[in-house]
Enzyme design. Structure first.
Site, PDB file in Angstrom:
ATOM      1  CG  ASP A  39       5.415  33.795  18.764  1.00 34.61           C
ATOM      2  OD1 ASP A  39       5.751  33.118  17.549  1.00 34.61           O
ATOM      3  OD2 ASP A  39       6.285  33.780  19.628  1.00 34.61           O
ATOM      4  N   GLY A  40       4.130  34.853  15.357  1.00 34.76           N
ATOM      5  CA  GLY A  40       4.904  35.501  14.120  1.00 34.76           C
ATOM      6  C   GLY A  40       6.294  35.171  13.741  1.00 34.76           C
ATOM      7  CG  HIS A 132      13.046  51.161  -7.756  1.00 36.47           C
ATOM      8  ND1 HIS A 132      11.758  51.250  -8.863  1.00 36.47           N
ATOM      9  CD2 HIS A 132      12.916  52.560  -7.028  1.00 36.47           C
ATOM     10  CE1 HIS A 132      11.278  52.416  -8.686  1.00 36.47           C
ATOM     11  NE2 HIS A 132      11.742  53.290  -7.716  1.00 36.47           N
ATOM     12  CG  ASP A 171       8.460  57.641 -14.274  1.00 35.41           C
ATOM     13  OD1 ASP A 171       9.506  57.134 -14.783  1.00 35.41           O
ATOM     14  OD2 ASP A 171       7.695  57.123 -13.301  1.00 35.41           O
ATOM     15  CE  LYS A 194       5.287  57.338 -12.121  1.00 38.14           C
ATOM     16  NZ  LYS A 194       5.206  56.153 -11.894  1.00 38.14           N
ATOM     17  CG  ASP A 221       7.011  51.258 -14.240  1.00 41.13           C
ATOM     18  OD1 ASP A 221       8.361  51.200 -13.973  1.00 41.13           O
ATOM     19  OD2 ASP A 221       6.117  51.774 -13.916  1.00 41.13           O
ATOM     20  N   GLY A 228      -2.410  51.738 -10.907  1.00 38.35           N
ATOM     21  CA  GLY A 228      -3.026  53.113 -11.360  1.00 38.35           C
ATOM     22  C   GLY A 228      -2.226  53.798 -12.410  1.00 38.35           C
ATOM     23  CB  THR A 229       1.417  54.143 -12.943  1.00 41.70           C
ATOM     24  OG1 THR A 229       1.717  55.065 -11.816  1.00 41.70           O
ATOM     25  CG2 THR A 229       2.331  54.860 -14.140  1.00 41.70           C
TER      26      THR A 229
END
Length: 325
Positions: A39-40, A132, A171, A194, A221, A228-229
């Protein structure tokens, strides 16, 4: 080297990283079990005594962030209830760090919520790498040791002996970190312009600021999911006369489709660390450098009540050598 009071355990996706740390330190990995029911529901169990020991739990918040975050909470509670002397959450990649601000109405500051939950569950200290946004350390009331992959990654780049190199930031937001890479490698910096119109993983590189013609480029990065970037920037660099293209990210978060994009792009080599367990992505274009020795050295300093920043002021060459082996 650590004494017998140190015990290192690994969560479901942190066990291989924890084992590398233990191998480096010459100690045994703590015995533990994790079950996920149909059930997780997640169930964690410590299989040895931790009473009066200093405990270190390794678990990234990476490719399965909700399960991995929840598991950290259960581990913190289990260790505290088992009378551990102290519990340090080692989170090589703190995935919810992307939710670091309230930049539009009616949204959650997810990184702050995660920080508070981890502390309330029982963490006495947090050890992480390449957040980040560095200000996320302020979301915690407990001590946070923030490590950097830059010295180890730069050592690997230097070993490639790439001439006429330029570091490229995707960026303006990553420009400061890109300058740190460039300073270590003693090369110049270029910056991509970007834009991102929504909360999806699609961003568009509009322009490149700086001279890249005839140079070999290293895109840097903190992470990439869709690729994609990285690929857009690599194509833009080629259009502007760059020669060889390399990419470097602190955390290897690429999806399978993202890895395929990189595989079919001008990028010759993608360099990253093992902060996230991403075994599904196998590519000849990928080089994974282990940062487990760096984390192992950090916990020795934490345990001995020494400065962790000394790792970067005068980092032992053996740490870098072991990471590159």
């Amino acid at each position: 080297m650590p004494n017998e009071d140190i015990k290192i355990f690994g969560g479901s996706t942190g066990k291989s990283f924890a084992q590398k740390m233990c191998d480096y330190l010459g100690i045994d990995l703590g015995k533990s079990e994790v079950f996920k029911f149909s059930d997780g529901n997640i169930f964690v169990k410590i299989c040895e005594t931790v009473r009066d020991h200093d405990v270190y739990l390794v678990q990234p918040i990476g490719l399965n962030p909700n399960d991995e975050f929840t598991e950290i909470l259960f581990w913190m509670d289990a260790f505290k209830r088992a009378s551990a002397n102290s519990v340090t959450a080692i989170i090589p990649y703190f995935g919810y760090a992307k939710g670091d601000k309230k930049d539009e109405p009616r949204v959650s500051i997810r990184a702050r919520v995660c920080a508070e939950c981890i502390e309330l569950a029982g963490a006495d200290r947090i050890l992480t790498m390449d957040l980040h946004s560095p200000q996320i350390q302020g979301f915690f009331k407990k001590p946070v040791d923030h490590l950097f992959a830059l010295p180890i990654l730069c050592e690997y780049v230097k070993s490639l002996n790439i001439e006429n190199l330029v570091v490229v930031s995707p960026d303006v937001g990553f420009a400061k970190q890109a300058r740190n890479f460039a300073s270590n490698l003693q090369v110049q910096v270029a910056i991509g312009d970007k834009t991102r119109k929504s909360h999806d993983e699609k961003a568009k590189v509009l322009e490149i600021i700086g001279n890249v013609k005839g140079k070999n480029a290293l895109i840097v990065d903190d992470f990439s999911i869709s690729g994609g970037t990285l690929v857009d920037l690599a194509n833009g660099l080629k259009e502007r006369g760059a020669q060889r293209i390399f990419a470097l990210v602190s955390h290897h978060m690429l999806s399978r489709s993202g890895a395929e994009k990189v595989e079919n792009s001008p990028i010759e080599l993608l360099i990253s660390t093992d902060s996230v367990l991403n075994e599904s992505i196998i590519s000849n274009k990928t080089k994974i450098v282990s940062v487990a020795p760096l984390f192992a050295e950090a916990i020795v300093r934490i345990h001995n009540r020494e400065s962790v920043s000394s790792l970067f002021d005068s980092a032992p060459h053996t740490v870098y050598k072991k990471s590159l082996d």
